[in-house]
Design an enzyme around this catalytic site. Structure first.
Site, PDB file in Angstrom:
ATOM      1  N   GLU A 201     -31.641  95.982  61.244  1.00 41.29           N
ATOM      2  CA  GLU A 201     -32.289  94.673  62.192  1.00 41.29           C
ATOM      3  C   GLU A 201     -32.702  94.460  63.631  1.00 41.29           C
ATOM      4  OE1 GLU A 201     -29.497  91.868  62.153  1.00 41.29           O
ATOM      5  OE2 GLU A 201     -30.349  90.649  60.572  1.00 41.29           O
ATOM      6  N   GLU A 275     -29.268  91.466  52.866  1.00 39.63           N
ATOM      7  CA  GLU A 275     -28.055  90.766  53.042  1.00 39.63           C
ATOM      8  C   GLU A 275     -28.569  89.607  52.772  1.00 39.63           C
ATOM      9  OE1 GLU A 275     -26.696  92.227  57.012  1.00 39.63           O
ATOM     10  OE2 GLU A 275     -27.034  93.803  57.176  1.00 39.63           O
TER      11      GLU A 275
HETATM   12  C1  GLA Z   1     -25.941  90.845  60.560  1.00 42.51           C
HETATM   13  C2  GLA Z   1     -26.517  92.782  60.093  1.00 42.51           C
HETATM   14  C3  GLA Z   1     -24.983  92.743  58.954  1.00 42.51           C
HETATM   15  C4  GLA Z   1     -23.643  92.179  59.928  1.00 42.51           C
HETATM   16  C5  GLA Z   1     -24.291  90.388  59.178  1.00 42.51           C
HETATM   17  C6  GLA Z   1     -23.511  89.547  59.635  1.00 42.51           C
HETATM   18  O1  GLA Z   1     -27.411  90.905  58.770  1.00 42.51           O
HETATM   19  O2  GLA Z   1     -27.001  93.310  60.428  1.00 42.51           O
HETATM   20  O3  GLA Z   1     -24.708  94.674  60.215  1.00 42.51           O
HETATM   21  O4  GLA Z   1     -23.605  91.920  61.561  1.00 42.51           O
HETATM   22  O5  GLA Z   1     -25.388  90.371  59.948  1.00 42.51           O
HETATM   23  O6  GLA Z   1     -21.877  90.184  59.078  1.00 42.51           O
END
Ligand code: GLA
Length: 636
Positions: A201, A275
């Protein structure tokens, strides 16, 4: 004639020799012995992403993935959790790699035991799961500092997640240890790794345009040759991608916006939700987040119907054992709880949930053959409550903490001269000085994150965020002022990442004047300290024991141990150690009310339980057969 036939025999021999040599080279290069017949050609080409659907082994492939972090699950349970993943119909395991556990001190690496990443990846492969590796170096993940080691902060100019030399050199040194271990486990080499994620991210951080290309190169130059991916939420999608990597998206509800973003930025490429948040995490003082099974399953079905690949984050969350939880800083600081159950399809202790059963039905439709049977569950046990029979006030345990450090002004924990020049990473730090009078103690907002304050070892109050002042009663002569500061977990997400030093990060004021001449104790409660504690002089517990203190009890296991949950009714806040293992923090404010205690950390007979309690100790420690994660609230 004779000469001719000799020549042709020679040529034949040469040709045969050449073929054998070629075979040997190919054998070494592609590990034929590991391959399914007929897949040789496909192993020369890995996961392909240049048409609207992934291709693997020359066939259309849909990633049905799930995240399980090896560092959040006792190694003894890896196989069980992965078999349960397989039986749910998933085909790919995704995992992060926590740099801060693998390199606890600069230049000291640990890839053993619960951190044996190679064994974990090989096990997944052996069980028929592909692997997407997410090596960071930043991983977010509700993990202290998003997985970055706190010793990076020894450099006062450190710029995390940037091409600042001090950061990239440290990443390079870590990757040079990490990547050679996983390079041979890549698909083209016969292993299960089909893709590798670049950072995590980055689009939401995006302070340095050179950073993502640098990280990509750091992987490529060390032999990563499978498909590269990036993973971002919708706002970060534009800035988070790097040329040559497939951008994927993170979400909980699929919206047209998500699809149109991917369509416009990557037409004719496979779409993947890297995700899909199957639940959510919890923070202390809040409620327990749940995402209903039906709502979750309907989003999964929608994602699949629209032809996307998916990864369930988390499939099985596990536990933030020890002091490794991260924290959130949106409007205010909130530390994550110990459990990382995440309301995921497989519970923290590996039990099936309604989500698991629904998903199994959904995913079974994507399988030619029927799914493997679901593995049997391990029993969950309740044990006789343990009566605390010995204790040691913190003030007496200090002598076991190593030489204290003297300093005119407070020093943050990462800069303390401990752990071979790496500072203190986690736990508590005690700052002591003398005060000539009472008055107003002002934290100057320099307490990270929470300080219990004592005058001559008597508790007078707490300093924390938004609670910056405390009245110090008047008294005679010079008195000892102690601040027991807890690092409650470093923020793992957002723009404050460079600002997560802990302990006292500046001057504390008494009646407007900075306090001076500190004696500082590092209390990271690592195994060495716990071992010394175990063999030192404990007292019988009086009716009103002094807190903070360590309290000792015994858990008796008759026969083969089972998983259980530690419950501490009447206790206030602290940490639990079982046979020397740090299970994590508890706090009566919840939401979490029990701590997961996995059976592999117990043995038949007497097990030692030590509780470090900050404020209010009780006489008994309970071991119950089901978790209590607190009052639930829908993630909406
Ligand atoms: C983001 C991050 C993950 C985690 C999620 C929330 O997507 O990439 O590592 O922190 O948020 O659980």
């Amino acid at each position: 004639m004779l000469i001719l036939s000799l020549r042709s025999a020679h040529r034949r021999r040469l040709a045969v020799g050449g073929l054998i040599l070629l075979a040997v080279i190919l054998y070494r290069r592609f590990n034929w012995h590991d391959m399914e017949p007929g897949t040789l050609r496909s192993r020369m080409v890995g996961l392909q992403a240049d048409s609207p659907e992934f291709q693997l082994g020359g066939e259309v492939f849909r990633i049905l993935g799930g995240s399980i972090h090896y560092f959040r699950v006792p190694r003894e349970y890896w196989r069980d959790r992965l078999l349960k993943m397989k039986a749910c119909g998933l085909n790919t395991l995704t995992t992060y790699v926590p740099w801060n556990l693998h390199e606890p001190e600069r230049g000291t690496f640990n890839f053993k035991g619960n951190l044996d990443l190679e064994a974990y990846i090989k096990l997944a492969g052996e069980l028929g799961l592909w692997v997407i590796l997410r090596p960071g170096p930043y991983i977010c993940a509700e993990w202290d500092l998003g997985g970055l080691p706190s010793w990076l902060y020894r450099d006062p100019a450190m710029q995390l997640r940037s091409t600042y030399k001090g950061f990239t050199q440290a990443v390079d040194a870590f990757f040079s240890q990490l990547l050679p271990r996983v390079v041979p486990l890549q698909y083209k080499k016969g292993g299960p790794i089909i893709a590798v994620q670049v950072e995590n991210e980055y689009g939401s951080f995006a302070v340095d345009t050179e950073y993502m290309p640098y990280m990509k190169e750091a992987l490529l130059s060390r032999g990563i040759e499978e498909l590269l991916m990036t993973s971002d939420n919708v706002d970060g999608l534009k800035k988070g991608n790097v040329e040559g990597a497939l951008a994927t998206i993170n979400l909980q509800k699929l919206r047209d916006l998500h699809l149109s973003h991917l369509d416009s930025s990557q037409p004719q490429k496979p779409k993947m939700v890297m995700e899909f948040w199957s639940g959510w995490f919890d923070t202390w003082g809040d409620l327990h987040h749940v995402f209903t099974a039906e709502d979750m399953a309907s989003v999964v079905m929608e994602i699949l119907q629209k032809g996307l690949s998916i990864n369930l984050y988390m499939f099985h969350g596990g536990t933030n054992f020890g002091f490794m939880n991260g924290a959130l800083e949106m409007h205010s600081y909130k530390a994550d709880v110990t459990s990382y159950d995440y309301d995921a399809p497989l519970s923290e202790s590996g039990d099936y949930t309604a989500k698991y059963l629904l998903l199994r039905e959904v995913f079974s439709k994507y399988h030619g053959e029927s799914l493997p049977d679901v593995p049997a569950l391990f029993p969950k046990m309740s044990y006789d409550a343990s009566t605390v029979y010995q204790y040691m006030p913190l003030w007496e345990a200090l002598q076991l903490a190593g030489e204290p450090f003297k300093s005119e002004s407070p020093v943050n924990m990462e800069n303390l001269p401990v752990n071979n020049g790496n500072g203190q990473s986690y736990g508590y730090t005690l700052y002591e000085t003398t005060i000539p009078s009472g008055g107003t103690l002002h934290s100057n907002d320099k307490v990270r994150d929470r300080a219990l304050v004592f005058v001559d070892s008597s508790f007078i109050g707490v300093l924390k965020y938004k609670h910056l002042e405390l009245a110090v009663p008047e008294g005679k002569g010079n008195r000892k002022l102690s601040l027991l500061v807890e690092n409650c977990g470093r923020v793992n997400y957002g723009k404050t990442l460079n600002n997560q030093r802990k302990g006292l990060v500046g001057d504390i004021l008494l009646n407007g004047t900075p306090l001076k001449n500190f004696i500082i104790y590092s209390l990271d409660m690592k195994p060495r300290f716990m071992e010394r504690l175990k063999y030192s002089h404990w007292k019988e517990v009086p009716d009103k024991p002094t807190v903070p203190g360590f309290f000792r009890g015994m858990l008796f296991v008759d026969g083969y141990p089972g998983d259980t949950f530690v419950k501490l009714p009447g206790w206030s806040k602290g940490v639990v150690f079982i046979n020397g293992q740090n299970l994590g923090r508890y706090w009566s404010i919840g939401p979490q009310q029990t701590l997961y205690l996995p059976a592999p950390w117990l043995h038949s007979g007497i097990n030692e339980v030590i509780v470090f309690e900050e404020q209010e100790a009780e006489k008994t420690i309970h071991f119950v057969n089901s978790p209590d994660l607190g009052m639930a609230v829908d993630v909406e």
